[in-house]
Design an enzyme around this catalytic site. Structure first.
Site, PDB file in Angstrom:
ATOM      1  N   LYS A   1       0.816  -1.226   0.000  1.00 33.15           N
ATOM      2  CA  LYS A   1       0.000   0.000   0.000  1.00 33.15           C
ATOM      3  C   LYS A   1       0.849   1.275   0.000  1.00 33.15           C
ATOM      4  O   LYS A   1       0.459   2.277  -0.571  1.00 33.15           O
ATOM      5  CB  LYS A   1      -0.954   0.002   1.204  1.00 33.15           C
TER       6      LYS A   1
ATOM      7  N   GLY B   1      -0.404   0.557   8.850  1.00 29.94           N
ATOM      8  CA  GLY B   1      -1.179   1.243   7.814  1.00 29.94           C
ATOM      9  C   GLY B   1      -2.673   1.267   8.114  1.00 29.94           C
ATOM     10  O   GLY B   1      -3.346   2.292   7.918  1.00 29.94           O
TER      11      GLY B   1
ATOM     12  N   TYR C   1     -10.571 -10.906   9.551  1.00 32.82           N
ATOM     13  CA  TYR C   1     -11.879 -11.482   9.242  1.00 32.82           C
ATOM     14  C   TYR C   1     -11.782 -12.988   9.081  1.00 32.82           C
ATOM     15  O   TYR C   1     -10.687 -13.532   8.911  1.00 32.82           O
ATOM     16  CB  TYR C   1     -12.490 -10.839   7.983  1.00 32.82           C
TER      17      TYR C   1
ATOM     18  N   GLY D   1     -13.651  -8.178  10.789  1.00 30.63           N
ATOM     19  CA  GLY D   1     -13.343  -7.305   9.655  1.00 30.63           C
ATOM     20  C   GLY D   1     -14.092  -7.606   8.366  1.00 30.63           C
ATOM     21  O   GLY D   1     -13.795  -6.991   7.335  1.00 30.63           O
TER      22      GLY D   1
HETATM   23  N1  LIG Z   1     -10.801  -6.278   7.108  1.00 30.75           N
HETATM   24  C1  LIG Z   1     -10.175  -5.541   6.225  1.00 30.75           C
HETATM   25  O1  LIG Z   1     -10.762  -5.076   5.234  1.00 30.75           O
HETATM   26  C2  LIG Z   1      -8.713  -5.216   6.412  1.00 30.75           C
HETATM   27  C3  LIG Z   1      -8.157  -4.175   5.672  1.00 30.75           C
HETATM   28  C4  LIG Z   1      -6.797  -3.877   5.864  1.00 30.75           C
HETATM   29  C5  LIG Z   1      -6.033  -4.652   6.753  1.00 30.75           C
HETATM   30  N2  LIG Z   1      -6.613  -5.669   7.446  1.00 30.75           N
HETATM   31  C6  LIG Z   1      -5.812  -6.453   8.428  1.00 30.75           C
HETATM   32  O2  LIG Z   1      -5.198  -5.545   9.336  1.00 30.75           O
HETATM   33  C7  LIG Z   1      -4.058  -6.141   9.934  1.00 30.75           C
HETATM   34  C8  LIG Z   1      -2.903  -5.146   9.995  1.00 30.75           C
HETATM   35  O3  LIG Z   1      -2.546  -4.756   8.706  1.00 30.75           O
HETATM   36  P1  LIG Z   1      -1.517  -3.520   8.499  1.00 30.75           P
HETATM   37  O4  LIG Z   1      -1.382  -3.351   7.020  1.00 30.75           O
HETATM   38  O5  LIG Z   1      -1.940  -2.362   9.315  1.00 30.75           O
HETATM   39  O6  LIG Z   1      -0.178  -4.158   9.107  1.00 30.75           O
HETATM   40  P2  LIG Z   1       1.184  -3.419   9.476  1.00 30.75           P
HETATM   41  O7  LIG Z   1       1.270  -2.080   8.824  1.00 30.75           O
HETATM   42  O8  LIG Z   1       2.252  -4.426   9.213  1.00 30.75           O
HETATM   43  O9  LIG Z   1       1.083  -3.168  11.089  1.00 30.75           O
HETATM   44  C9  LIG Z   1       1.021  -4.252  11.981  1.00 30.75           C
HETATM   45  C10 LIG Z   1       0.838  -3.728  13.417  1.00 30.75           C
HETATM   46  O10 LIG Z   1       0.621  -4.867  14.254  1.00 30.75           O
HETATM   47  C11 LIG Z   1       1.522  -4.828  15.366  1.00 30.75           C
HETATM   48  N3  LIG Z   1       1.801  -6.199  15.731  1.00 30.75           N
HETATM   49  C12 LIG Z   1       2.178  -7.229  14.912  1.00 30.75           C
HETATM   50  N4  LIG Z   1       2.265  -8.383  15.608  1.00 30.75           N
HETATM   51  C13 LIG Z   1       1.949  -8.086  16.898  1.00 30.75           C
HETATM   52  C14 LIG Z   1       1.878  -8.845  18.097  1.00 30.75           C
HETATM   53  N5  LIG Z   1       2.141 -10.162  18.106  1.00 30.75           N
HETATM   54  N6  LIG Z   1       1.509  -8.215  19.249  1.00 30.75           N
HETATM   55  C15 LIG Z   1       1.225  -6.902  19.236  1.00 30.75           C
HETATM   56  N7  LIG Z   1       1.285  -6.108  18.137  1.00 30.75           N
HETATM   57  C16 LIG Z   1       1.661  -6.700  16.980  1.00 30.75           C
HETATM   58  C17 LIG Z   1       2.733  -4.061  14.872  1.00 30.75           C
HETATM   59  O11 LIG Z   1       3.426  -3.520  16.008  1.00 30.75           O
HETATM   60  P3  LIG Z   1       4.973  -3.053  15.909  1.00 30.75           P
HETATM   61  O12 LIG Z   1       4.946  -1.658  15.324  1.00 30.75           O
HETATM   62  O13 LIG Z   1       5.448  -3.075  17.318  1.00 30.75           O
HETATM   63  O14 LIG Z   1       5.681  -4.036  15.015  1.00 30.75           O
HETATM   64  C18 LIG Z   1       2.040  -2.989  14.014  1.00 30.75           C
HETATM   65  O15 LIG Z   1       1.567  -1.920  14.800  1.00 30.75           O
HETATM   66  C19 LIG Z   1      -3.759  -7.398   9.103  1.00 30.75           C
HETATM   67  O16 LIG Z   1      -4.210  -8.502   9.865  1.00 30.75           O
HETATM   68  C20 LIG Z   1      -4.617  -7.199   7.851  1.00 30.75           C
HETATM   69  O17 LIG Z   1      -5.004  -8.433   7.278  1.00 30.75           O
HETATM   70  C21 LIG Z   1      -7.945  -5.964   7.300  1.00 30.75           C
END
Ligand SMILES: NC(=O)c1ccc[n+]([C@@H]2O[C@H](COP(=O)([O-])OP(=O)(O)OC[C@H]3O[C@@H](n4cnc5c(N)ncnc54)[C@H](OP(=O)(O)O)[C@@H]3O)[C@@H](O)[C@H]2O)c1
Length: 265
Positions: A63, A123, A208, A228
């Site tokens: 993204k 993100g 989700y 989600g």
């Molecule tokens: N339903 C939907 O339409 C939709 C849309 C978009 C995304 N999503 C979902 O949203 C989630 C996040 O996506 P993203 O793009 O935002 O990911 P990202 O940018 O990689 O951010 C991941 C975040 O999760 C934290 N994290 C990862 N593992 C962790 C753990 N074990 N304990 C605590 N914190 C943890 C990270 O913390 P640190 O900074 O400390 O590493 C970071 O803040 C994914 O599961 C994705 O599939 C769903």
């Protein structure tokens, strides 16, 4: 024929092609939506052009590349710094973010929300924080580490890491971390999350198709909660309409795309 794709790595799990092809078919549009596994996100626009696409969606981890590389940005995508929808307009590719409005529509049934705690600072957290702030809600952010919090400080959010956070009351708690996606972890310490949930009314999980430990704890604490799925559905509906200059009725697209969830699950 119009051609669309989702770009991601991995992308095999995505149900976006089913959602969009159901809508294309039901609306009698001569078009097709495919999946493209893309390892090097810096090639996203080259690949978009090579496939002669009319539009695309972008998922993890590309993204930010889509944001950097598209020709023009919608104002809201510019604020967030992430693009999940690309639309070909003349000889330009314009970037949008429909994750945020998709999320906002997904929580429309949650009543009288004033304060929100977002767990995670990636993100998705930025997109959700931005749309809630634009709608005058009080938003705070709690992340495992400090490194991603700068953007939130700069954009006037109260933001904490695990060491600096102190428990308060929030109406809604949102898990945007990937904890629970491929493991059975909670996003924060169970005792703290339990205390937060006891004082809260709603919980939202962006993951989700899975009852994550976060959702299990929300159920245990009697919170009204959602996963989600609706966010995914609505971001797709909004993206589809952007592909076609917003000429279709959102409710009709929603009805067609919903079928993807029945097929998949
Ligand atoms: N339903 C939907 O339409 C939709 C849309 C978009 C995304 N999503 C979902 O949203 C989630 C996040 O996506 P993203 O793009 O935002 O990911 P990202 O940018 O990689 O951010 C991941 C975040 O999760 C934290 N994290 C990862 N593992 C962790 C753990 N074990 N304990 C605590 N914190 C943890 C990270 O913390 P640190 O900074 O400390 O590493 C970071 O803040 C994914 O599961 C994705 O599939 C769903």
């Amino acid at each position: 024929m119009k051609l669309f794709s989702i770009f991601g790595n991995p992308v095999s799990h995505s149900i976006s092609p089913i959602m969009h092809n159901l809508a294309l078919n039901a609306l009698h549009i001569n078009g097709c939506y495919i999946k493209t596994q893309l390892e090097d996100g810096s090639k996203i626009i080259d690949k978009f052009n090579a496939l002669k696409l009319n539009g695309a969606n972008v998922t993890v981890p590309h993204k930010e590349f889509a944001y950097e590389l598209c020709d023009e940005l919608d104002e809201f995508a510019k604020d967030i710094g992430a693009v999940n929808t690309l639309v070909k307009k003349g000889n330009k590719i314009v970037g949008y973010n429909t994750d945020a409005p998709g999320f906002y529509k997904a929580i429309s049934s949650f009543e009288k929300i004033k304060s929100v705690l977002i767990l995670g600072a990636g993100g998705t957290a930025k997109a959700i924080a931005s749309i809630l702030q634009k709608n005058a809600l009080h938003v705070e952010v709690l992340n495992r580490s400090e490194k991603r919090l700068d953007w939130f400080y700069k954009n006037n959010f109260a933001a904490y890491n695990w060491d600096t956070f102190k428990i308060k009351n929030y109406d809604l708690i949102i898990n945007t971390t990937s904890a629970g996606l491929r493991d059975n972890l909670l996003p924060i310490d169970e005792l703290i999350l339990n205390q937060l949930m006891k004082e809260s009314r709603y919980a939202f999980e962006v993951i989700y198709n899975k009852t994550t430990p976060f959702l299990k704890l929300a159920t245990k604490n009697g919170l009204t909660h959602k996963d989600g799925s609706d966010m995914l559905l609505y971001q797709g509906v909004l993206a589809f309409n952007l592909f076609f200059e917003n000429k279709f009725d959102e409710k009709e697209i929603t009805t067609h795309m919903k079928g993807a969830f029945d097929l998949r699950y």
